[in-house]
Design a protein around this motif. Structure first.
Motif, PDB file in Angstrom:
ATOM      1  N   THR A  20      24.478 -11.934 -20.028  1.00 60.47           N
ATOM      2  CA  THR A  20      24.283 -10.701 -20.201  1.00 60.47           C
ATOM      3  C   THR A  20      24.771  -9.926 -18.814  1.00 60.47           C
ATOM      4  OG1 THR A  20      22.751 -11.204 -21.955  1.00 60.47           O
ATOM      5  CG2 THR A  20      22.538  -9.196 -20.777  1.00 60.47           C
ATOM      6  N   LEU A  21      24.305 -10.439 -17.939  1.00 59.37           N
ATOM      7  CA  LEU A  21      24.507 -10.026 -16.461  1.00 59.37           C
ATOM      8  C   LEU A  21      25.896  -9.879 -16.220  1.00 59.37           C
ATOM      9  CD1 LEU A  21      21.563 -11.799 -14.355  1.00 59.37           C
ATOM     10  CD2 LEU A  21      21.813  -9.397 -15.388  1.00 59.37           C
ATOM     11  N   SER A  22      26.705 -10.813 -16.675  1.00 61.17           N
ATOM     12  CA  SER A  22      28.224 -10.852 -16.392  1.00 61.17           C
ATOM     13  C   SER A  22      28.676  -9.744 -17.035  1.00 61.17           C
ATOM     14  CB  SER A  22      28.795 -12.118 -16.813  1.00 61.17           C
ATOM     15  OG  SER A  22      30.319 -12.160 -16.761  1.00 61.17           O
ATOM     16  N   LEU A  23      28.363  -9.467 -18.278  1.00 59.29           N
ATOM     17  CA  LEU A  23      29.028  -8.343 -19.189  1.00 59.29           C
ATOM     18  C   LEU A  23      28.524  -7.179 -18.688  1.00 59.29           C
ATOM     19  CD1 LEU A  23      28.387  -9.750 -22.776  1.00 59.29           C
ATOM     20  CD2 LEU A  23      30.512  -9.233 -21.636  1.00 59.29           C
ATOM     21  N   ARG A  24      27.289  -6.758 -18.037  1.00 57.43           N
ATOM     22  CA  ARG A  24      26.754  -5.638 -17.341  1.00 57.43           C
ATOM     23  C   ARG A  24      27.666  -5.429 -16.103  1.00 57.43           C
ATOM     24  NH1 ARG A  24      23.349  -3.972 -13.537  1.00 57.43           N
ATOM     25  NH2 ARG A  24      22.346  -2.050 -13.843  1.00 57.43           N
ATOM     26  N   SER A  25      27.739  -6.349 -15.209  1.00 53.09           N
ATOM     27  CA  SER A  25      28.437  -6.345 -14.238  1.00 53.09           C
ATOM     28  C   SER A  25      29.926  -5.783 -14.368  1.00 53.09           C
ATOM     29  CB  SER A  25      28.635  -7.546 -13.106  1.00 53.09           C
ATOM     30  OG  SER A  25      27.276  -8.062 -12.880  1.00 53.09           O
ATOM     31  N   LEU A  26      30.723  -6.390 -15.414  1.00 52.88           N
ATOM     32  CA  LEU A  26      32.163  -6.194 -15.892  1.00 52.88           C
ATOM     33  C   LEU A  26      32.046  -4.705 -16.325  1.00 52.88           C
ATOM     34  CD1 LEU A  26      33.256  -9.445 -17.434  1.00 52.88           C
ATOM     35  CD2 LEU A  26      34.145  -8.312 -15.321  1.00 52.88           C
ATOM     36  N   ALA A  27      31.072  -4.478 -17.097  1.00 50.57           N
ATOM     37  CA  ALA A  27      31.137  -3.057 -17.703  1.00 50.57           C
ATOM     38  C   ALA A  27      30.791  -1.788 -16.476  1.00 50.57           C
ATOM     39  CB  ALA A  27      29.917  -2.750 -18.771  1.00 50.57           C
ATOM     40  N   LEU A  28      30.126  -2.162 -15.501  1.00 47.04           N
ATOM     41  CA  LEU A  28      30.082  -1.328 -14.489  1.00 47.04           C
ATOM     42  C   LEU A  28      31.374  -0.981 -13.558  1.00 47.04           C
ATOM     43  CD1 LEU A  28      26.570  -2.065 -13.191  1.00 47.04           C
ATOM     44  CD2 LEU A  28      27.251  -0.216 -14.611  1.00 47.04           C
ATOM     45  N   LEU A  29      32.282  -1.876 -13.618  1.00 48.61           N
ATOM     46  CA  LEU A  29      33.694  -1.829 -12.983  1.00 48.61           C
ATOM     47  C   LEU A  29      34.383  -0.530 -13.335  1.00 48.61           C
ATOM     48  CD1 LEU A  29      35.119  -5.235 -13.453  1.00 48.61           C
ATOM     49  CD2 LEU A  29      34.215  -4.327 -11.107  1.00 48.61           C
ATOM     50  N   PRO A  30      35.205  -0.127 -12.319  1.00 48.61           N
ATOM     51  CA  PRO A  30      36.002   1.347 -12.662  1.00 48.61           C
ATOM     52  C   PRO A  30      36.838   0.831 -13.881  1.00 48.61           C
ATOM     53  CG  PRO A  30      36.072   0.592 -10.354  1.00 48.61           C
ATOM     54  CD  PRO A  30      35.396  -0.237 -10.906  1.00 48.61           C
ATOM     55  N   GLU A  31      37.115   1.823 -14.764  1.00 51.64           N
ATOM     56  CA  GLU A  31      37.906   1.683 -15.833  1.00 51.64           C
ATOM     57  C   GLU A  31      39.341   0.866 -15.516  1.00 51.64           C
ATOM     58  OE1 GLU A  31      39.535   3.956 -19.858  1.00 51.64           O
ATOM     59  OE2 GLU A  31      38.049   5.091 -18.379  1.00 51.64           O
ATOM     60  N   THR A  32      39.992   1.177 -14.433  1.00 53.73           N
ATOM     61  CA  THR A  32      41.278   0.607 -14.197  1.00 53.73           C
ATOM     62  C   THR A  32      40.974  -0.549 -13.779  1.00 53.73           C
ATOM     63  OG1 THR A  32      41.045   1.345 -11.881  1.00 53.73           O
ATOM     64  CG2 THR A  32      42.176   2.494 -13.315  1.00 53.73           C
ATOM     65  N   SER A  33      39.918  -1.357 -13.367  1.00 49.70           N
ATOM     66  CA  SER A  33      39.709  -2.623 -13.034  1.00 49.70           C
ATOM     67  C   SER A  33      39.249  -3.216 -14.271  1.00 49.70           C
ATOM     68  CB  SER A  33      38.488  -2.873 -11.926  1.00 49.70           C
ATOM     69  OG  SER A  33      39.194  -2.309 -10.689  1.00 49.70           O
ATOM     70  N   LYS A  35      40.208  -2.882 -17.216  1.00 50.80           N
ATOM     71  CA  LYS A  35      41.455  -3.266 -18.029  1.00 50.80           C
ATOM     72  C   LYS A  35      42.220  -4.301 -17.649  1.00 50.80           C
ATOM     73  CE  LYS A  35      40.976   1.273 -20.563  1.00 50.80           C
ATOM     74  NZ  LYS A  35      41.961   2.238 -21.079  1.00 50.80           N
ATOM     75  N   ARG A  36      41.873  -4.768 -16.286  1.00 51.31           N
ATOM     76  CA  ARG A  36      42.989  -5.837 -15.835  1.00 51.31           C
ATOM     77  C   ARG A  36      42.722  -7.062 -16.513  1.00 51.31           C
ATOM     78  NH1 ARG A  36      45.420  -4.819 -10.977  1.00 51.31           N
ATOM     79  NH2 ARG A  36      44.608  -2.862 -10.043  1.00 51.31           N
ATOM     80  N   PHE A  37      43.747  -7.800 -16.688  1.00 47.57           N
ATOM     81  CA  PHE A  37      43.735  -9.195 -17.573  1.00 47.57           C
ATOM     82  C   PHE A  37      42.543  -9.894 -17.256  1.00 47.57           C
ATOM     83  CE2 PHE A  37      46.235 -13.059 -18.331  1.00 47.57           C
ATOM     84  CZ  PHE A  37      45.973 -13.201 -20.064  1.00 47.57           C
ATOM     85  N   LEU A  38      42.366 -10.340 -16.017  1.00 50.06           N
ATOM     86  CA  LEU A  38      41.336 -11.427 -15.783  1.00 50.06           C
ATOM     87  C   LEU A  38      40.024 -10.717 -16.078  1.00 50.06           C
ATOM     88  CD1 LEU A  38      40.399 -13.846 -14.538  1.00 50.06           C
ATOM     89  CD2 LEU A  38      40.278 -12.675 -12.340  1.00 50.06           C
ATOM     90  N   ALA A  39      39.724  -9.401 -16.043  1.00 49.35           N
ATOM     91  CA  ALA A  39      38.372  -8.882 -16.541  1.00 49.35           C
ATOM     92  C   ALA A  39      38.394  -8.808 -18.017  1.00 49.35           C
ATOM     93  CB  ALA A  39      38.403  -7.447 -15.852  1.00 49.35           C
ATOM     94  N   VAL A  40      39.487  -8.708 -18.712  1.00 49.47           N
ATOM     95  CA  VAL A  40      39.305  -8.725 -19.979  1.00 49.47           C
ATOM     96  C   VAL A  40      39.142 -10.137 -20.618  1.00 49.47           C
ATOM     97  CG1 VAL A  40      40.893  -8.700 -22.217  1.00 49.47           C
ATOM     98  CG2 VAL A  40      40.734  -6.809 -20.488  1.00 49.47           C
ATOM     99  N   GLN A  41      39.755 -11.210 -19.900  1.00 48.37           N
ATOM    100  CA  GLN A  41      39.346 -12.545 -20.131  1.00 48.37           C
ATOM    101  C   GLN A  41      37.971 -12.889 -19.854  1.00 48.37           C
ATOM    102  OE1 GLN A  41      42.518 -13.968 -17.466  1.00 48.37           O
ATOM    103  NE2 GLN A  41      43.533 -15.142 -19.267  1.00 48.37           N
ATOM    104  N   LEU A  42      37.339 -12.355 -18.728  1.00 43.83           N
ATOM    105  CA  LEU A  42      36.043 -12.523 -18.483  1.00 43.83           C
ATOM    106  C   LEU A  42      34.857 -12.159 -19.331  1.00 43.83           C
ATOM    107  CD1 LEU A  42      36.162 -12.526 -14.831  1.00 43.83           C
ATOM    108  CD2 LEU A  42      36.004 -14.691 -16.100  1.00 43.83           C
ATOM    109  N   GLN A  43      35.581 -10.901 -19.762  1.00 42.89           N
ATOM    110  CA  GLN A  43      34.748 -10.260 -20.952  1.00 42.89           C
ATOM    111  C   GLN A  43      34.553 -11.096 -22.375  1.00 42.89           C
ATOM    112  OE1 GLN A  43      36.162  -6.216 -21.577  1.00 42.89           O
ATOM    113  NE2 GLN A  43      35.210  -5.508 -19.438  1.00 42.89           N
ATOM    114  N   VAL A  44      35.689 -11.498 -22.665  1.00 44.90           N
ATOM    115  CA  VAL A  44      35.905 -12.386 -23.968  1.00 44.90           C
ATOM    116  C   VAL A  44      35.149 -13.619 -23.688  1.00 44.90           C
ATOM    117  CG1 VAL A  44      37.452 -13.604 -25.252  1.00 44.90           C
ATOM    118  CG2 VAL A  44      37.949 -11.362 -24.738  1.00 44.90           C
TER     119      VAL A  44
END
Length: 133
Positions: A20-33, A35-44
């Motif tokens: 949950t904290l990881s998803l929250r941290s990823l959601a707080l990233l700027p939109e360009t970051s 949508k990057r491949f690693l960020a999408v992989q980490l969200q999944v």
């Protein structure tokens, strides 16, 4: 005081909180970051592990008697939950392999391989489903 086995639920609950904290941290990233491949992989991976932890906690609560269900529903529910447990475990493993391949391809600057890997991301769930049987 709960039985000693009930303390084992602490680990999946900690995993649930961490995801949950990881998803929250990823959601707080700027939109360009975001949508990057690693960020999408980490969200999944975080979503898969979050669901895995939820299924594991529910299995443990039923097993340790913290939540009771009618006996007629016990077997079908356990079969469904066990199937989800195995499928989510495989999804997590294959997503971790997917991330490792992405890092290796990025390290070697194989852009065509990265594009193919990005397109193949939904295949992780298909391969996990095939591995479940």
């Amino acid at each position: 005081m709960p039985p000693p086995e009930a303390w084992a639920t602490i680990f999946p609950i900690a995993s649930f909180v961490a995801c949950t904290l990881s998803l929250r941290s990823l959601a707080l990233l700027p939109e360009t970051s975001r949508k990057r491949f690693l960020a999408v992989q980490l969200q999944v991976l975080s979503w898969v592990d979050l669901l895995f932890a939820a299924v594991l906690v529910s299995m443990m609560w039923v097993e340790y008697g913290a939540y009771s269900i009618p006996e007629s529903q016990y077997i079908p529910l356990c079969m469904w939950v066990a199937g989800a447990y195995v499928w989510l475990r495989w999804c997590s493993v294959f997503m971790e392999v997917h991330i490792a391949l992405g890092v290796a391809f990025a390290w070697r600057r194989h852009t065509r391989a990265l594009r193919g890997l990005f397109r193949a991301m939904p295949g992780v769930f298909v391969v996990a489903a095939l591995s479940t049987w």
